[in-house]
Design a protein around this motif. Structure first.
Motif, PDB file in Angstrom:
ATOM      1  N   LYS A 273       1.017  -1.231   0.003  1.00 36.97           N
ATOM      2  CA  LYS A 273      -0.144  -0.025   0.118  1.00 36.97           C
ATOM      3  C   LYS A 273       0.974   1.188   0.141  1.00 36.97           C
ATOM      4  O   LYS A 273       2.012   1.240   0.393  1.00 36.97           O
ATOM      5  CB  LYS A 273      -0.902  -0.107   1.250  1.00 36.97           C
ATOM      6  CG  LYS A 273      -0.269   0.106   2.373  1.00 36.97           C
ATOM      7  CD  LYS A 273      -1.176   0.252   3.714  1.00 36.97           C
ATOM      8  CE  LYS A 273      -1.886   1.311   3.960  1.00 36.97           C
ATOM      9  NZ  LYS A 273      -0.768   2.517   4.623  1.00 36.97           N
ATOM     10  N   LEU A 274       0.052   2.392  -0.447  1.00 38.21           N
ATOM     11  CA  LEU A 274       1.102   3.499  -0.211  1.00 38.21           C
ATOM     12  C   LEU A 274       1.143   3.912   1.399  1.00 38.21           C
ATOM     13  O   LEU A 274       0.205   3.357   2.187  1.00 38.21           O
ATOM     14  CB  LEU A 274       0.218   4.857  -0.830  1.00 38.21           C
ATOM     15  CG  LEU A 274      -0.966   5.223  -0.485  1.00 38.21           C
ATOM     16  CD1 LEU A 274      -0.862   6.370   0.751  1.00 38.21           C
ATOM     17  CD2 LEU A 274      -1.838   5.656  -1.460  1.00 38.21           C
ATOM     18  N   SER A 275       2.130   4.608   1.682  1.00 35.56           N
ATOM     19  CA  SER A 275       2.110   4.939   2.994  1.00 35.56           C
ATOM     20  C   SER A 275       2.539   6.418   3.496  1.00 35.56           C
ATOM     21  O   SER A 275       3.195   7.225   2.949  1.00 35.56           O
ATOM     22  CB  SER A 275       3.225   4.217   3.714  1.00 35.56           C
ATOM     23  OG  SER A 275       3.370   4.429   5.139  1.00 35.56           O
ATOM     24  N   GLY A 276       1.520   7.005   4.331  1.00 37.04           N
ATOM     25  CA  GLY A 276       1.617   8.460   4.507  1.00 37.04           C
ATOM     26  C   GLY A 276       0.550   9.031   3.841  1.00 37.04           C
ATOM     27  O   GLY A 276      -0.405   8.779   3.356  1.00 37.04           O
ATOM     28  N   GLY A 277       1.107  10.646   3.571  1.00 37.83           N
ATOM     29  CA  GLY A 277       0.067  11.374   2.764  1.00 37.83           C
ATOM     30  C   GLY A 277      -0.323  10.937   1.452  1.00 37.83           C
ATOM     31  O   GLY A 277      -1.302  11.255   0.980  1.00 37.83           O
ATOM     32  N   GLY A 278       0.695  10.198   0.950  1.00 38.79           N
ATOM     33  CA  GLY A 278       0.521   9.740  -0.616  1.00 38.79           C
ATOM     34  C   GLY A 278       0.726  10.788  -1.699  1.00 38.79           C
ATOM     35  O   GLY A 278       1.265  12.028  -1.532  1.00 38.79           O
ATOM     36  N   ARG A 279       0.104  10.583  -2.761  1.00 35.15           N
ATOM     37  CA  ARG A 279       0.338  11.409  -4.017  1.00 35.15           C
ATOM     38  C   ARG A 279       1.755  11.295  -4.276  1.00 35.15           C
ATOM     39  O   ARG A 279       2.219  12.617  -4.936  1.00 35.15           O
ATOM     40  CB  ARG A 279      -0.201  12.945  -3.829  1.00 35.15           C
ATOM     41  CG  ARG A 279      -1.749  12.974  -3.584  1.00 35.15           C
ATOM     42  CD  ARG A 279      -2.143  14.336  -3.590  1.00 35.15           C
ATOM     43  NE  ARG A 279      -3.650  14.629  -3.658  1.00 35.15           N
ATOM     44  CZ  ARG A 279      -4.226  15.901  -4.107  1.00 35.15           C
ATOM     45  NH1 ARG A 279      -3.176  16.772  -3.966  1.00 35.15           N
ATOM     46  NH2 ARG A 279      -5.386  15.756  -4.165  1.00 35.15           N
ATOM     47  N   GLY A 280       2.386  10.423  -4.046  1.00 31.91           N
ATOM     48  CA  GLY A 280       4.015  10.342  -4.205  1.00 31.91           C
ATOM     49  C   GLY A 280       4.484   9.935  -2.943  1.00 31.91           C
ATOM     50  O   GLY A 280       3.625   9.173  -2.243  1.00 31.91           O
ATOM     51  N   GLY A 281       5.741   9.947  -2.921  1.00 27.31           N
ATOM     52  CA  GLY A 281       6.358   9.697  -1.452  1.00 27.31           C
ATOM     53  C   GLY A 281       6.490   8.138  -1.632  1.00 27.31           C
ATOM     54  O   GLY A 281       6.947   7.553  -2.775  1.00 27.31           O
ATOM     55  N   ASN A 282       6.351   7.366  -0.634  1.00 21.80           N
ATOM     56  CA  ASN A 282       6.700   6.040  -0.529  1.00 21.80           C
ATOM     57  C   ASN A 282       5.490   5.144  -0.530  1.00 21.80           C
ATOM     58  O   ASN A 282       4.457   5.506   0.007  1.00 21.80           O
ATOM     59  CB  ASN A 282       7.550   5.721   0.571  1.00 21.80           C
ATOM     60  CG  ASN A 282       8.870   6.118   0.297  1.00 21.80           C
ATOM     61  OD1 ASN A 282       9.848   5.330   0.088  1.00 21.80           O
ATOM     62  ND2 ASN A 282       9.349   7.478   0.576  1.00 21.80           N
ATOM     63  N   MET A 283       5.688   3.797  -0.757  1.00 27.77           N
ATOM     64  CA  MET A 283       4.776   2.750  -0.637  1.00 27.77           C
ATOM     65  C   MET A 283       5.588   1.656   0.183  1.00 27.77           C
ATOM     66  O   MET A 283       6.843   1.805   0.342  1.00 27.77           O
ATOM     67  CB  MET A 283       4.324   2.097  -1.813  1.00 27.77           C
ATOM     68  CG  MET A 283       5.347   1.711  -2.860  1.00 27.77           C
ATOM     69  SD  MET A 283       6.307   0.414  -2.458  1.00 27.77           S
ATOM     70  CE  MET A 283       5.169  -1.116  -2.529  1.00 27.77           C
ATOM     71  N   ILE A 284       4.781   0.873   0.842  1.00 27.78           N
ATOM     72  CA  ILE A 284       5.332  -0.087   1.773  1.00 27.78           C
ATOM     73  C   ILE A 284       4.751  -1.720   1.369  1.00 27.78           C
ATOM     74  O   ILE A 284       3.566  -1.582   0.883  1.00 27.78           O
ATOM     75  CB  ILE A 284       5.234   0.023   3.187  1.00 27.78           C
ATOM     76  CG1 ILE A 284       3.508   0.190   3.504  1.00 27.78           C
ATOM     77  CG2 ILE A 284       5.799   1.232   3.757  1.00 27.78           C
ATOM     78  CD1 ILE A 284       3.390   0.292   5.094  1.00 27.78           C
ATOM     79  N   ALA A 285       5.576  -2.581   1.319  1.00 29.95           N
ATOM     80  CA  ALA A 285       5.425  -3.904   0.876  1.00 29.95           C
ATOM     81  C   ALA A 285       5.546  -4.783   2.181  1.00 29.95           C
ATOM     82  O   ALA A 285       6.799  -4.755   2.720  1.00 29.95           O
ATOM     83  CB  ALA A 285       5.894  -4.387  -0.431  1.00 29.95           C
ATOM     84  N   LEU A 286       4.817  -5.645   2.638  1.00 26.85           N
ATOM     85  CA  LEU A 286       5.066  -6.496   3.496  1.00 26.85           C
ATOM     86  C   LEU A 286       5.582  -7.837   2.771  1.00 26.85           C
ATOM     87  O   LEU A 286       4.903  -8.400   1.944  1.00 26.85           O
ATOM     88  CB  LEU A 286       3.946  -6.748   4.555  1.00 26.85           C
ATOM     89  CG  LEU A 286       3.762  -7.781   5.656  1.00 26.85           C
ATOM     90  CD1 LEU A 286       4.871  -7.331   6.543  1.00 26.85           C
ATOM     91  CD2 LEU A 286       2.480  -8.074   6.166  1.00 26.85           C
ATOM     92  N   VAL A 287       6.593  -8.428   3.398  1.00 27.47           N
ATOM     93  CA  VAL A 287       7.127  -9.595   2.693  1.00 27.47           C
ATOM     94  C   VAL A 287       7.978 -10.594   3.652  1.00 27.47           C
ATOM     95  O   VAL A 287       8.144 -10.303   4.652  1.00 27.47           O
ATOM     96  CB  VAL A 287       8.458  -8.922   1.650  1.00 27.47           C
ATOM     97  CG1 VAL A 287       8.064  -7.855   0.623  1.00 27.47           C
ATOM     98  CG2 VAL A 287       9.642  -8.440   2.507  1.00 27.47           C
ATOM     99  N   SER A 288       8.040 -11.685   3.248  1.00 26.07           N
ATOM    100  CA  SER A 288       8.678 -12.569   3.792  1.00 26.07           C
ATOM    101  C   SER A 288      10.310 -12.612   3.539  1.00 26.07           C
ATOM    102  O   SER A 288      10.808 -11.991   2.522  1.00 26.07           O
ATOM    103  CB  SER A 288       8.233 -14.215   3.240  1.00 26.07           C
ATOM    104  OG  SER A 288       8.958 -14.185   1.965  1.00 26.07           O
ATOM    105  N   GLU A 289      11.163 -13.133   4.428  1.00 23.62           N
ATOM    106  CA  GLU A 289      12.449 -12.947   4.343  1.00 23.62           C
ATOM    107  C   GLU A 289      12.943 -13.708   2.701  1.00 23.62           C
ATOM    108  O   GLU A 289      13.935 -13.057   2.306  1.00 23.62           O
ATOM    109  CB  GLU A 289      13.255 -13.820   5.361  1.00 23.62           C
ATOM    110  CG  GLU A 289      14.686 -13.742   5.528  1.00 23.62           C
ATOM    111  CD  GLU A 289      15.094 -12.395   6.149  1.00 23.62           C
ATOM    112  OE1 GLU A 289      14.607 -11.963   7.135  1.00 23.62           O
ATOM    113  OE2 GLU A 289      15.703 -11.504   5.406  1.00 23.62           O
TER     114      GLU A 289
END
Ligand code: MEV
Length: 318
Positions: A273-289
């Motif tokens: 998902k995007l993370s924070g205010g959005g419209r750019g910036g960063n996204m985060i992905a939850l992953v396994s090792e």
């Protein structure tokens, strides 16, 4: 007086950004892989009240007095001065450095405020309690955008995962199993203030529809809290995907964010998902090792300016 160094981490919102401004709960975690650092040192020959600011990451070298009144660093000094009842600061030089990308949803502004307030108060021999530090950092956050929920300064001040609802004491969240996040930077600056203003316009145009979306986001944050407490990491993935879809509906995603979120999912992330205010910036992905490298490669191939792993670990007992 010795040199004083204080630091503060970045942050990522796992669930609930924007809806948290409107009273729904949210979950945020510290991102300790990036940090803001403030160093305060005495100006031996300067007259009392002389304050010099050096922030090379934003090409700022200036006496504090020359900064505009609404500049967040100036607001930080004034807020602390009023809180401590200080007539004037001793002559000093403040250096600010940060590895937290700017305007990227990773809490750079709140982390700078926390590090600066911490370093200044320690330099003055009047270190702040965490609750005071958090309250003052919130005041400075208000200079960045009019209606911050307070989640950024809280997770950054306490450096632990939080379940947060605006206006209430936060709940520390003890995650039961490690989380590995990949943070992917679109390289496009996203102004939180503008994103918040855009959501407000949408809400004012159709309050019932947008409040219903906030309700759904709030419920996702509550379910996520339960999974985090139970250590059910994989169950968080679909909740992140759903949260992202709802954020897209309130207009805070972007073509670049969509590309990165899709690439992460296709490469085997549990969710993204995007993370924070959005419209750019960063996204985060939850992953396994096991999928970490593949998802990082996929993010870079899909245009991420950079991608780094952030780990959230259960607290060590004792
Ligand atoms: C910014 O990190 C999160 C927002 O919800 C704003 C806020 O809570 O103050 C977009």
């Amino acid at each position: 007086m010795p040199h004083i160094l204080a630091t503060a981490p970045g942050k990522a919102i796992l669930f609930g950004e924007h809806a948290v401004v409107y009273g729904r709960p949210a979950v945020a975690v510290p991102v300790t892989e990036v940090r803001a650092k403030a160093t305060v040192m005495p100006l031996i020959s300067g007259p009392a009240g002389r304050v010099e600011i050096h922030a090379p990451d934003i090409q700022l070298e200036s006496p504090l007095a020359d900064l505009p009144g609404e500049h967040p660093l100036k607001v930080a000094f004034h807020t602390l001065q009023a809180h401590l009842g200080l007539e004037r600061f001793p002559a000093l030089r403040l250096q600010v450095r940060s590895t937290i990308p700017l305007a990227a949803g990773l809490g750079s502004s709140a982390a700078t405020s926390v590090a600066v307030l911490k370093a200044l108060s320690e330099f003055l021999g009047r270190p702040l309690e965490k609750a005071e530090l958090n309250r003052l950092a919130y005041e400075v956050e208000r200079a960045h955008h009019g209606s911050p929920s307070g989640i950024d300064n809280t997770v950054i001040t306490y450096e632990q995962p939080v379940f947060f609802r605006r206006g209430e004491p936060f709940q520390p969240l003890e995650v039961a199993a490690p989380l590995i996040l990949l943070v992917g930077d679109t390289g496009v600056p996203g102004s939180t203030a503008e994103a918040i203003a855009g959501v407000r316009r949408l809400r004012d145009a159709d309050p019932a529809a947008v409040e219903a979306i906030f309700d759904r986001i709030g419920r996702l944050a509550e379910t996520a809290r339960d999974h985090l407490l139970a250590g059910s990491v994989t169950a968080l993935g679909p909740l992140m995907d759903e949260n992202h879809r709802l954020l897209e509906q309130i207009g805070v995603s972007s073509a670049e964010l969509e590309r990165l979120v899709t690439a992460a999912r296709e490469a085997g992330a549990y969710g993204a998902k995007l993370s924070g205010g959005g419209r750019g910036g960063n996204m985060i992905a939850l992953v396994s090792e096991e999928r970490l490298e593949a998802v990082r490669d996929a993010l870079l191939a899909a245009g991420a300016r950079r991608a780094f792993a952030a780990r959230i670990l259960p607290a060590v007992e004792g």
